[in-house]
Design a protein around this motif. Structure first.
Motif, PDB file in Angstrom:
ATOM      1  N   ASP A 112       0.800  -1.236   0.000  1.00 30.96           N
ATOM      2  CA  ASP A 112       0.000   0.000   0.000  1.00 30.96           C
ATOM      3  C   ASP A 112       0.832   1.284   0.000  1.00 30.96           C
ATOM      4  O   ASP A 112       0.304   2.362   0.262  1.00 30.96           O
ATOM      5  CB  ASP A 112      -0.975   0.027   1.187  1.00 30.96           C
ATOM      6  CG  ASP A 112      -2.302  -0.664   0.842  1.00 30.96           C
ATOM      7  OD1 ASP A 112      -2.405  -1.211  -0.259  1.00 30.96           O
ATOM      8  OD2 ASP A 112      -3.216  -0.651   1.688  1.00 30.96           O
ATOM      9  N   ALA A 113       2.106   1.167  -0.308  1.00 34.29           N
ATOM     10  CA  ALA A 113       2.935   2.375  -0.385  1.00 34.29           C
ATOM     11  C   ALA A 113       2.779   3.069  -1.724  1.00 34.29           C
ATOM     12  O   ALA A 113       3.043   4.272  -1.842  1.00 34.29           O
ATOM     13  CB  ALA A 113       4.411   2.030  -0.155  1.00 34.29           C
ATOM     14  N   CYS A 114       2.340   2.326  -2.764  1.00 34.84           N
ATOM     15  CA  CYS A 114       2.237   2.896  -4.106  1.00 34.84           C
ATOM     16  C   CYS A 114       0.815   2.862  -4.663  1.00 34.84           C
ATOM     17  O   CYS A 114       0.413   3.777  -5.378  1.00 34.84           O
ATOM     18  CB  CYS A 114       3.163   2.149  -5.070  1.00 34.84           C
ATOM     19  SG  CYS A 114       4.897   2.108  -4.557  1.00 34.84           S
TER      20      CYS A 114
ATOM     21  N   SER B  82       0.346   5.207   4.701  1.00 31.39           N
ATOM     22  CA  SER B  82      -0.219   5.066   3.368  1.00 31.39           C
ATOM     23  C   SER B  82      -1.520   5.852   3.252  1.00 31.39           C
ATOM     24  O   SER B  82      -2.397   5.755   4.111  1.00 31.39           O
ATOM     25  CB  SER B  82      -0.502   3.580   3.089  1.00 31.39           C
ATOM     26  OG  SER B  82      -1.351   3.436   1.969  1.00 31.39           O
ATOM     27  N   HIS B  83      -1.665   6.620   2.180  1.00 32.23           N
ATOM     28  CA  HIS B  83      -2.901   7.362   1.957  1.00 32.23           C
ATOM     29  C   HIS B  83      -3.978   6.493   1.318  1.00 32.23           C
ATOM     30  O   HIS B  83      -5.033   7.001   0.944  1.00 32.23           O
ATOM     31  CB  HIS B  83      -2.611   8.608   1.128  1.00 32.23           C
ATOM     32  CG  HIS B  83      -1.873   9.650   1.905  1.00 32.23           C
ATOM     33  ND1 HIS B  83      -1.604  10.914   1.415  1.00 32.23           N
ATOM     34  CD2 HIS B  83      -1.337   9.633   3.153  1.00 32.23           C
ATOM     35  CE1 HIS B  83      -0.939  11.618   2.322  1.00 32.23           C
ATOM     36  NE2 HIS B  83      -0.758  10.854   3.373  1.00 32.23           N
ATOM     37  N   TRP B  84      -3.663   5.180   1.225  1.00 37.04           N
ATOM     38  CA  TRP B  84      -4.671   4.224   0.785  1.00 37.04           C
ATOM     39  C   TRP B  84      -5.353   3.577   1.982  1.00 37.04           C
ATOM     40  O   TRP B  84      -6.575   3.436   2.011  1.00 37.04           O
ATOM     41  CB  TRP B  84      -4.036   3.138  -0.092  1.00 37.04           C
ATOM     42  CG  TRP B  84      -3.424   3.673  -1.338  1.00 37.04           C
ATOM     43  CD1 TRP B  84      -2.102   3.832  -1.603  1.00 37.04           C
ATOM     44  CD2 TRP B  84      -4.111   4.138  -2.500  1.00 37.04           C
ATOM     45  NE1 TRP B  84      -1.917   4.370  -2.855  1.00 37.04           N
ATOM     46  CE2 TRP B  84      -3.142   4.567  -3.434  1.00 37.04           C
ATOM     47  CE3 TRP B  84      -5.464   4.228  -2.853  1.00 37.04           C
ATOM     48  CZ2 TRP B  84      -3.460   5.067  -4.678  1.00 37.04           C
ATOM     49  CZ3 TRP B  84      -5.784   4.736  -4.106  1.00 37.04           C
ATOM     50  CH2 TRP B  84      -4.793   5.147  -5.005  1.00 37.04           C
TER      51      TRP B  84
ATOM     52  N   TRP C  98      -4.053   4.133   5.504  1.00 36.43           N
ATOM     53  CA  TRP C  98      -3.768   4.861   6.742  1.00 36.43           C
ATOM     54  C   TRP C  98      -3.382   3.901   7.871  1.00 36.43           C
ATOM     55  O   TRP C  98      -3.723   4.093   9.029  1.00 36.43           O
ATOM     56  CB  TRP C  98      -4.942   5.756   7.145  1.00 36.43           C
ATOM     57  CG  TRP C  98      -5.165   6.840   6.136  1.00 36.43           C
ATOM     58  CD1 TRP C  98      -5.932   6.749   4.999  1.00 36.43           C
ATOM     59  CD2 TRP C  98      -4.585   8.143   6.117  1.00 36.43           C
ATOM     60  NE1 TRP C  98      -5.868   7.915   4.288  1.00 36.43           N
ATOM     61  CE2 TRP C  98      -5.052   8.792   4.957  1.00 36.43           C
ATOM     62  CE3 TRP C  98      -3.733   8.847   6.980  1.00 36.43           C
ATOM     63  CZ2 TRP C  98      -4.675  10.095   4.614  1.00 36.43           C
ATOM     64  CZ3 TRP C  98      -3.363  10.128   6.654  1.00 36.43           C
ATOM     65  CH2 TRP C  98      -3.823  10.744   5.479  1.00 36.43           C
TER      66      TRP C  98
ATOM     67  N   HIS D 263      -0.518   1.054   6.912  1.00 35.53           N
ATOM     68  CA  HIS D 263       0.832   0.675   6.486  1.00 35.53           C
ATOM     69  C   HIS D 263       1.661   1.936   6.223  1.00 35.53           C
ATOM     70  O   HIS D 263       1.110   3.005   5.968  1.00 35.53           O
ATOM     71  CB  HIS D 263       0.765  -0.170   5.210  1.00 35.53           C
ATOM     72  CG  HIS D 263       0.280  -1.568   5.440  1.00 35.53           C
ATOM     73  ND1 HIS D 263      -1.069  -1.888   5.453  1.00 35.53           N
ATOM     74  CD2 HIS D 263       0.949  -2.728   5.666  1.00 35.53           C
ATOM     75  CE1 HIS D 263      -1.202  -3.184   5.673  1.00 35.53           C
ATOM     76  NE2 HIS D 263       0.002  -3.721   5.799  1.00 35.53           N
TER      77      HIS D 263
ATOM     78  N   SER E 102       3.720   4.764   4.349  1.00 33.16           N
ATOM     79  CA  SER E 102       3.846   5.360   3.020  1.00 33.16           C
ATOM     80  C   SER E 102       5.318   5.310   2.614  1.00 33.16           C
ATOM     81  O   SER E 102       6.168   4.787   3.354  1.00 33.16           O
ATOM     82  CB  SER E 102       3.386   6.816   3.071  1.00 33.16           C
ATOM     83  OG  SER E 102       4.239   7.558   3.949  1.00 33.16           O
ATOM     84  N   LYS E 103       5.643   5.871   1.471  1.00 29.69           N
ATOM     85  CA  LYS E 103       7.052   5.955   1.078  1.00 29.69           C
ATOM     86  C   LYS E 103       7.850   6.736   2.120  1.00 29.69           C
ATOM     87  O   LYS E 103       8.985   6.385   2.449  1.00 29.69           O
ATOM     88  CB  LYS E 103       7.193   6.601  -0.300  1.00 29.69           C
ATOM     89  CG  LYS E 103       6.745   5.719  -1.454  1.00 29.69           C
ATOM     90  CD  LYS E 103       7.023   6.391  -2.795  1.00 29.69           C
ATOM     91  CE  LYS E 103       6.580   5.522  -3.955  1.00 29.69           C
ATOM     92  NZ  LYS E 103       6.882   6.156  -5.270  1.00 29.69           N
TER      93      LYS E 103
ATOM     94  N   GLN F 111       8.308   4.429   4.998  1.00 30.83           N
ATOM     95  CA  GLN F 111       9.319   3.428   4.660  1.00 30.83           C
ATOM     96  C   GLN F 111      10.726   4.017   4.772  1.00 30.83           C
ATOM     97  O   GLN F 111      11.662   3.364   5.260  1.00 30.83           O
ATOM     98  CB  GLN F 111       9.084   2.910   3.236  1.00 30.83           C
ATOM     99  CG  GLN F 111       7.833   2.061   3.056  1.00 30.83           C
ATOM    100  CD  GLN F 111       8.008   0.620   3.500  1.00 30.83           C
ATOM    101  OE1 GLN F 111       9.113   0.162   3.763  1.00 30.83           O
ATOM    102  NE2 GLN F 111       6.910  -0.103   3.585  1.00 30.83           N
TER     103      GLN F 111
END
Length: 303
Positions: free
Chosen positions: A74-76, A273-275, A277, A279, A281-282, A285
């Motif tokens: 979920d980072a991308c 993650s903005h997918w 919230w 995991h 995000s980049k 990471q």
């Protein structure tokens, strides 16, 4: 005469004792006993402890094992792995993965391996380690345990005893093939803090309904006593898992636990993650890569 006989007996006794003493020493030496050799330690000296091997702050190869975090989930994009954004082995310049920081971009491409699997639990770690040892890495990174707490319900979480047994088995598998490989063990993130951060985001809560970490994230706006007790039980189980990671790692002379750095890190909105919230995000990471790099390049474990 009586005094002369007394002195004679004394001389004989002393001579006999000296002979017996010599014979005893000779027998011990012949049998590889613990008598002191000239210039050596005495029989009463305690053996010196084995010296702790120096930690290599610049390993030349890296294998990463673990779960969805190490896969860049979920980072991308939504509900998808993105290994190029992985904190451990990713190639994304925005992340600056651990492999890139340690090995450089070119060497990282050929001397780092991401063997993590989304959804993996501690019971899967021995198998991942078996794969990792075939590459003979100088460093193995371990980030796993969140899925043992993220179950369909709090009652379904992995028992602490099973968690310990599986982690111990994984380390045994590693050592049987790579006795000198170094191991970096990251703590399990604070799942309750992640719930607290993400529950204010409507999109994230919709994604949570798809089944992400239900033991913690189900009914995210429910704050009654039962829901609070459920979340606290997950929080406490994560703390227990981290205790196991630390204790097992401490028994291995070439293992370094992160001291709770990942668990204590306060991920904010930019690092999630903005997918989903939940995991990293980049940006998140990249923060994980920095935490690992700081520990691994320190000559001594950091507090």
């Amino acid at each position: 005469m009586r005094n002369r006989r007394h002195r004679s007996r004394a001389v004989v006794a002393l001579a006999t004792a000296a002979l017996l003493g010599t014979a005893t020493l000779t027998a011990c030496d012949a049998q590889g006993g613990d008598s002191a050799s000239p210039g050596g330690p005495s029989a009463h000296d305690k053996p010196s402890p084995r010296p702790t091997p120096a930690w290599d702050t610049s390993p030349r190869s890296l294998a990463a094992v673990g779960d969805s975090i190490t896969r860049g989930f979920d980072a991308c994009s939504v509900l998808s792995d993105c290994p190029e954004a992985s904190w451990a082995t990713g190639t994304d310049a925005e992340v600056r993965s651990l492999a890139t920081r340690l090995l450089g971009k070119e060497r990282a491409a050929s001397h780092s391996w991401n063997l993590a699997k989304t959804g993996a639990r501690m019971e899967d770690l021995p198998g991942q380690i078996e794969q990792a040892v075939t590459e003979r890495p100088e460093l193995v990174t371990v980030m796993i345990g969140a899925n043992d707490a993220c179950r369909s319900s709090a009652a379904s979480m992995t028992p602490v005893g099973d968690f310990r047994a599986d982690f111990t088995a994984a380390m045994r598998t590693l050592r049987s093939s790579l006795p000198k490989a170094q191991v970096y063990v990251a703590s399990v993130p604070n799942l309750k803090r992640l719930w607290s951060q993400g529950r204010t985001n409507p999109l994230g809560k919709q994604v949570w309904k798809l089944g992400i970490c239900s033991s913690m994230l189900a009914d995210p706006d429910d704050l009654d006593a039962a829901a609070s007790e459920r979340r606290n039980s997950v929080r406490d189980r994560v703390v227990a898992y981290n205790d196991v990671l630390e204790e097992v790692c401490e028994k291995d002379r070439r293992c370094r636990y992160d001291g709770g750095a990942v668990h204590d890190y306060r991920f904010d909105g930019d690092q999630l993650s903005h997918w989903d919230w939940f995991h990293p995000s980049k940006d998140g990471q990249s923060r994980l890569a920095a935490l690992a790099h700081r520990q691994i390049t320190s000559r001594k474990p950091l507090p």
